[in-house]
Design a protein around this motif. Structure first.
Motif, short mmCIF file in Angstrom:
data_model
loop_
_atom_site.label_atom_id
_atom_site.label_comp_id
_atom_site.label_asym_id
_atom_site.label_seq_id
_atom_site.Cartn_x
_atom_site.Cartn_y
_atom_site.Cartn_z
N PHE A 1 7.74 0.02 -4.26
CA PHE A 1 6.62 -0.57 -3.54
C PHE A 1 6.96 -2.02 -3.19
O PHE A 1 7.68 -2.69 -3.93
CB PHE A 1 5.34 -0.55 -4.40
CG PHE A 1 4.87 0.82 -4.77
CD1 PHE A 1 3.90 1.46 -4.01
CD2 PHE A 1 5.38 1.47 -5.89
CE1 PHE A 1 3.46 2.74 -4.36
CE2 PHE A 1 4.94 2.74 -6.25
CZ PHE A 1 3.98 3.37 -5.48
N VAL A 2 6.41 -2.48 -2.08
CA VAL A 2 6.55 -3.88 -1.70
C VAL A 2 5.16 -4.41 -1.38
O VAL A 2 4.50 -3.93 -0.46
CB VAL A 2 7.52 -4.04 -0.50
CG1 VAL A 2 7.16 -3.13 0.66
CG2 VAL A 2 7.57 -5.50 -0.05
N ASN A 3 4.69 -5.34 -2.21
CA ASN A 3 3.30 -5.85 -2.11
C ASN A 3 2.29 -4.70 -2.03
O ASN A 3 1.31 -4.76 -1.28
CB ASN A 3 3.15 -6.78 -0.92
CG ASN A 3 3.60 -8.20 -1.22
OD1 ASN A 3 4.37 -8.43 -2.16
ND2 ASN A 3 3.15 -9.16 -0.44
N GLY A 4 2.53 -3.67 -2.80
CA GLY A 4 1.61 -2.53 -2.86
C GLY A 4 1.86 -1.46 -1.82
O GLY A 4 1.29 -0.36 -1.92
N ALA A 5 2.68 -1.74 -0.82
CA ALA A 5 3.00 -0.73 0.20
C ALA A 5 4.15 0.14 -0.30
O ALA A 5 5.16 -0.36 -0.79
CB ALA A 5 3.38 -1.39 1.51
N LYS A 6 3.99 1.45 -0.18
CA LYS A 6 4.99 2.38 -0.68
C LYS A 6 6.12 2.57 0.33
O LYS A 6 5.88 2.74 1.53
CB LYS A 6 4.32 3.73 -0.97
CG LYS A 6 5.25 4.79 -1.53
CD LYS A 6 4.48 6.09 -1.75
CE LYS A 6 5.36 7.21 -2.28
NZ LYS A 6 4.58 8.46 -2.46
N ILE A 7 7.35 2.52 -0.15
CA ILE A 7 8.50 2.85 0.70
C ILE A 7 8.58 4.36 0.80
O ILE A 7 8.83 5.05 -0.19
CB ILE A 7 9.80 2.26 0.14
CG1 ILE A 7 9.73 0.72 0.15
CG2 ILE A 7 11.01 2.74 0.94
CD1 ILE A 7 10.97 0.04 -0.41
N ILE A 8 8.35 4.89 1.99
CA ILE A 8 8.30 6.34 2.17
C ILE A 8 9.58 6.90 2.78
O ILE A 8 9.81 8.11 2.76
CB ILE A 8 7.08 6.75 3.03
CG1 ILE A 8 7.09 6.02 4.37
CG2 ILE A 8 5.79 6.45 2.28
CD1 ILE A 8 5.94 6.42 5.29
N SER A 9 10.42 6.03 3.31
CA SER A 9 11.73 6.43 3.82
C SER A 9 12.64 5.20 3.73
O SER A 9 12.30 4.15 4.26
CB SER A 9 11.63 6.92 5.26
OG SER A 9 12.91 7.30 5.76
N SER A 10 13.77 5.37 3.06
CA SER A 10 14.58 4.19 2.75
C SER A 10 15.96 4.23 3.38
O SER A 10 16.45 5.28 3.81
CB SER A 10 14.74 4.05 1.23
OG SER A 10 15.42 5.18 0.70
N ASN A 11 16.56 3.04 3.41
CA ASN A 11 17.98 2.88 3.75
C ASN A 11 18.37 3.41 5.12
O ASN A 11 19.36 4.13 5.28
CB ASN A 11 18.85 3.57 2.69
CG ASN A 11 18.72 2.92 1.33
OD1 ASN A 11 18.68 1.71 1.20
ND2 ASN A 11 18.63 3.75 0.29
#
Length: 340
Positions: free
Chosen positions: A280-290
């Motif tokens: 998570f970044v500031n509460g936002a979820k990373i749903i697709s990375s890299n």
């Protein structure tokens, strides 16, 4: 002679034999990558690079997934440089137990991304036919699936790994890596149409494309739709979008650390949180990375990162406070006069 001694000798002999095999022979006889081997052999200058001591790991598409490189143009040369690394990179390196994956720096030059272009491994569910076989003659099929992420949101899978040859290791794959592109081309290719439109409105498309070594958190179309009020003001839009960019930092997922705070291009801060392997970044979820960019890396998130509002003290409120003080002082003086 004891059985253990015979077994040890046999393993040593097999190892020595495998390590003496040339790259082309290993590609043809062990990696099922005859087409890739034939292509290298037909291009001596490219084969010389692959056979040099600088190349330690080769990501070779197997015959079933090989797509011929028709032209010897710059794109083909770049694609081939993206298929190897100067480090010995085995399956254990690519699927570390205590990390989301590994960052692999390849032979592809990337002046805007730290010098050499990266691909990032990612552990996935075990393949249906996945068994763990320690066989030097055929390589290892990993119990944990390993996916390699590259440009334009694309990925390939390692289908057989740790195949030894005289210069290092071969990782057999189901395709070529996709060459990374700039953010604007990547956004268009991956369907992030809202972000692409907003970057154009804010006149930031060229700025972000030209920036070096950036990490950008790209909200999905649904995330922007849910935060329409935050994007409606054209005057504050550049600051909002800049709040999604960490400059001078290549934040591939394995490089993001739980609890670390990074400063954004807008001057605000973003905090990384990792909960049961979810980022998570500031509460936002990373749903697709890299998603690898030519100048950094992008991660898709499910919320818009709105900058922290700056407290504003207006001159009117200040004057009003001063006025109240003057009135109070006058009232005290008049009261004193009346008493006297």
């Amino acid at each position: 002679m004891q059985i253990s001694t015979i077994l040890a000798f046999a393993l040593y002999a097999a190892s020595a034999q495998a390590d003496s095999i040339s790259l082309l022979e290993a590609l043809r006889t062990q990696a099922n990558a005859t087409k890739f081997a034939n292509f290298l052999e037909a291009n001596p200058d490219i084969l010389a690079v692959y056979s040099s001591s600088a190349v330690k790991t080769v990501f070779a598409p197997s015959d079933v997934f090989f797509t011929a490189l028709i032209k010897r143009d710059s794109s083909a040369q770049q694609k081939l440089a993206y298929q190897y690394t100067n480090d010995v990179t085995n399956l254990q390196n690519l699927a570390p137990p205590a990390s989301s994956g590994a960052i692999v720096h390849t032979g592809l030059p990337a002046p805007q991304a730290g010098g050499t272009q990266a691909t990032v491994s990612e552990k996935v569910e075990k393949p249906a036919n996945g068994t763990f076989r320690f066989r030097r003659d055929t390589g290892i099929v990993p119990t944990t699936g390993i996916r390699m992420l590259s440009g334009l949101g694309n990925s390939i899978n390692i289908i057989k790994g740790d195949i030894p040859y005289s210069g290092g290791l071969i990782q057999s794959t189901d395709g070529f890596f996709t060459l990374p592109s700039a953010l604007s081309a990547t956004v268009n290719s991956t369907g992030l149409s809202t972000l692409g439109s907003l970057l154009n409105q804010a006149n930031l498309t060229d700025t972000f494309d030209a920036s070096s070594s950036i990490t950008i958190f790209t909200p999905s179309n649904a995330a922007f739709s849910a935060a329409a009020n935050s994007t409606s003001n054209i005057a504050t839009l550049p600051n909002l979008l800049s709040n999604h960019v960490i400059p001078n930092f290549l934040g591939y997922l394995p490089a993001l650390v739980d609890g670390v705070v990074y400063k954004t291009l807008s001057g605000d801060t973003l905090k990384i949180t990792i909960n049961n392997g979810v980022y998570f970044v500031n509460g936002a979820k990373i749903i697709s990375s890299n998603t690898i960019l030519s100048n950094g890396v992008a991660h898709v998130i499910d919320k818009v990162l709105v900058p922290t509002p700056t407290p504003v003290t207006t001159s009117g409120s200040s004057s009003f406070g001063h006025g109240k003080s003057v009135i109070g002082a006058v009232a005290i003086i008049l009261f004193a006069m009346l008493v006297v």
